[in-house]
Design an enzyme around this catalytic site. Sequence first.
Site, PDB file in Angstrom:
ATOM      1  N   LYS A 148      -3.847 -28.638 -45.412  1.00 15.91           N
ATOM      2  CA  LYS A 148      -3.713 -29.749 -46.348  1.00 15.91           C
ATOM      3  C   LYS A 148      -4.186 -31.062 -45.745  1.00 15.91           C
ATOM      4  O   LYS A 148      -4.832 -31.866 -46.417  1.00 15.91           O
ATOM      5  CB  LYS A 148      -2.261 -29.872 -46.812  1.00 15.91           C
ATOM      6  CG  LYS A 148      -1.763 -28.673 -47.610  1.00 15.91           C
ATOM      7  CD  LYS A 148      -0.437 -28.928 -48.274  1.00 15.91           C
ATOM      8  CE  LYS A 148      -0.549 -29.890 -49.422  1.00 15.91           C
ATOM      9  NZ  LYS A 148      -1.394 -29.387 -50.526  1.00 15.91           N
ATOM     10  N   GLY A 149      -3.874 -31.297 -44.474  1.00 14.46           N
ATOM     11  CA  GLY A 149      -4.328 -32.538 -43.853  1.00 14.46           C
ATOM     12  C   GLY A 149      -5.835 -32.632 -43.820  1.00 14.46           C
ATOM     13  O   GLY A 149      -6.431 -33.642 -44.203  1.00 14.46           O
ATOM     14  N   ASP A 198      -4.652 -31.514 -53.156  1.00  9.75           N
ATOM     15  CA  ASP A 198      -5.234 -32.269 -52.042  1.00  9.75           C
ATOM     16  C   ASP A 198      -6.300 -33.240 -52.548  1.00  9.75           C
ATOM     17  O   ASP A 198      -6.405 -34.374 -52.065  1.00  9.75           O
ATOM     18  CB  ASP A 198      -5.831 -31.313 -51.016  1.00  9.75           C
ATOM     19  CG  ASP A 198      -4.765 -30.452 -50.356  1.00  9.75           C
ATOM     20  OD1 ASP A 198      -3.619 -30.924 -50.226  1.00  9.75           O
ATOM     21  OD2 ASP A 198      -5.081 -29.314 -49.972  1.00  9.75           O
ATOM     22  N   THR A 226       3.105 -34.824 -60.264  1.00 12.91           N
ATOM     23  CA  THR A 226       1.976 -34.185 -60.941  1.00 12.91           C
ATOM     24  C   THR A 226       2.457 -32.999 -61.757  1.00 12.91           C
ATOM     25  O   THR A 226       3.310 -32.216 -61.317  1.00 12.91           O
ATOM     26  CB  THR A 226       0.911 -33.744 -59.930  1.00 12.91           C
ATOM     27  OG1 THR A 226       1.499 -32.861 -58.960  1.00 12.91           O
ATOM     28  CG2 THR A 226       0.324 -34.947 -59.203  1.00 12.91           C
ATOM     29  N   GLY A 233      -1.085 -33.637 -66.641  1.00 15.78           N
ATOM     30  CA  GLY A 233      -1.283 -34.989 -66.149  1.00 15.78           C
ATOM     31  C   GLY A 233      -0.260 -35.317 -65.083  1.00 15.78           C
ATOM     32  O   GLY A 233       0.181 -34.438 -64.333  1.00 15.78           O
ATOM     33  N   ASN A 257       4.534 -32.213 -56.708  1.00 14.20           N
ATOM     34  CA  ASN A 257       4.259 -31.573 -57.995  1.00 14.20           C
ATOM     35  C   ASN A 257       5.594 -31.273 -58.668  1.00 14.20           C
ATOM     36  O   ASN A 257       6.664 -31.613 -58.148  1.00 14.20           O
ATOM     37  CB  ASN A 257       3.380 -30.335 -57.834  1.00 14.20           C
ATOM     38  CG  ASN A 257       4.035 -29.240 -57.013  1.00 14.20           C
ATOM     39  OD1 ASN A 257       5.251 -29.159 -56.884  1.00 14.20           O
ATOM     40  ND2 ASN A 257       3.215 -28.355 -56.451  1.00 14.20           N
ATOM     41  N   ASP A 314      -9.142 -20.505 -42.570  1.00  8.56           N
ATOM     42  CA  ASP A 314      -8.741 -19.539 -43.594  1.00  8.56           C
ATOM     43  C   ASP A 314      -9.699 -18.351 -43.605  1.00  8.56           C
ATOM     44  O   ASP A 314     -10.916 -18.534 -43.690  1.00  8.56           O
ATOM     45  CB  ASP A 314      -8.736 -20.195 -44.980  1.00  8.56           C
ATOM     46  CG  ASP A 314      -7.685 -21.281 -45.104  1.00  8.56           C
ATOM     47  OD1 ASP A 314      -6.705 -21.251 -44.334  1.00  8.56           O
ATOM     48  OD2 ASP A 314      -7.840 -22.156 -45.979  1.00  8.56           O
TER      49      ASP A 314
END
Length: 313
Positions: free
Chosen positions: A39-40, A250, A218, A223, A182, A12
């Site tokens: 993400k991994g 993550d 999520t 919560g 999410n 990044d």
Amino acid sequence: MHASVVGSTHVDFYIRVPKLPRPGETVKGKGFVIKPGGKGANQAVGLGRLGIEVYMIGRIGKDYKDFLISNFTRNNVRTDYVFIDEEVNTGIAFILLSDDGENMIAFEPGTDNRLSQADLEKSEEIIRGSRVLLTQLEIPLETVSTALDIAKRHGVTTVLNPAPVQPLPFKVLEHADVLTPNAVEASMLTGIEVSGVDSALEAGRKLLEKGVGAAVITLGARGSVVVRRTDAYFIPAVRVEPVDTTGAGDAFNAGLAYGLMHGKDLVESVRLASIVAGLKVTKMGAQDGLPWLEELEKEKPWLYDQTKPVRIS
């Protein structure tokens, strides 16, 4: 016993700017950093920092090989199955961050698009020996499907974080012991607008109908909702002063896998995940802000009481 993470590894490039540029406009930046991402990789680092023996299964280019491998090593992530691509560059993201909190991102997946079914077959031995396999959707869906299939054939618990969200076939969903969307992702996967606990419960039940073993939806600072075939629970988020929410999802997935690795049931694992995510958002950086085991053990006693489950079904 170890965990395996199958997923993306990026580099990044961040530039901080006073405002985002309009088309054709040049804006002078005031800070530039290069950080490891994906993400991994974020989830693997999250597990490594929590003291779990974890293998990253992914693909990177020669361009940032030393930078990324050394970062994994510093964070206790095994890189035996990080394949080096001789032809394509590592996935990269260019990120402009403005003073008012807005961002603009251009992303090129690079070697992430080349993590293949053949790579997973080469990794079958390490997947077979895992207690938990964790994967996401920044790599080809066929590769995700292969990873889940290998894991299920060998009795490995599978966690699928469906981000970035895309339509998922039954074969993928039925091989996910735990799906962790999410609210937005759950809405897109089910067609149910998820805006709170009740709608999350409804969406979770829909995901079970689609084949997943259990759903953990999520809801950000509110919560999360755990939906199983026999019951459902709401788990409150911990109350902290957020500094940087980048990578909170993550961190949550790493914390969830950490709990499962220690033999906790799903509800208890989600409580741990909530604490790990809460600790992460108090610090800057998707990876730099991930907590180490010592921090989790120090902070868990007073945060744990904030995550008491409430049965909702």
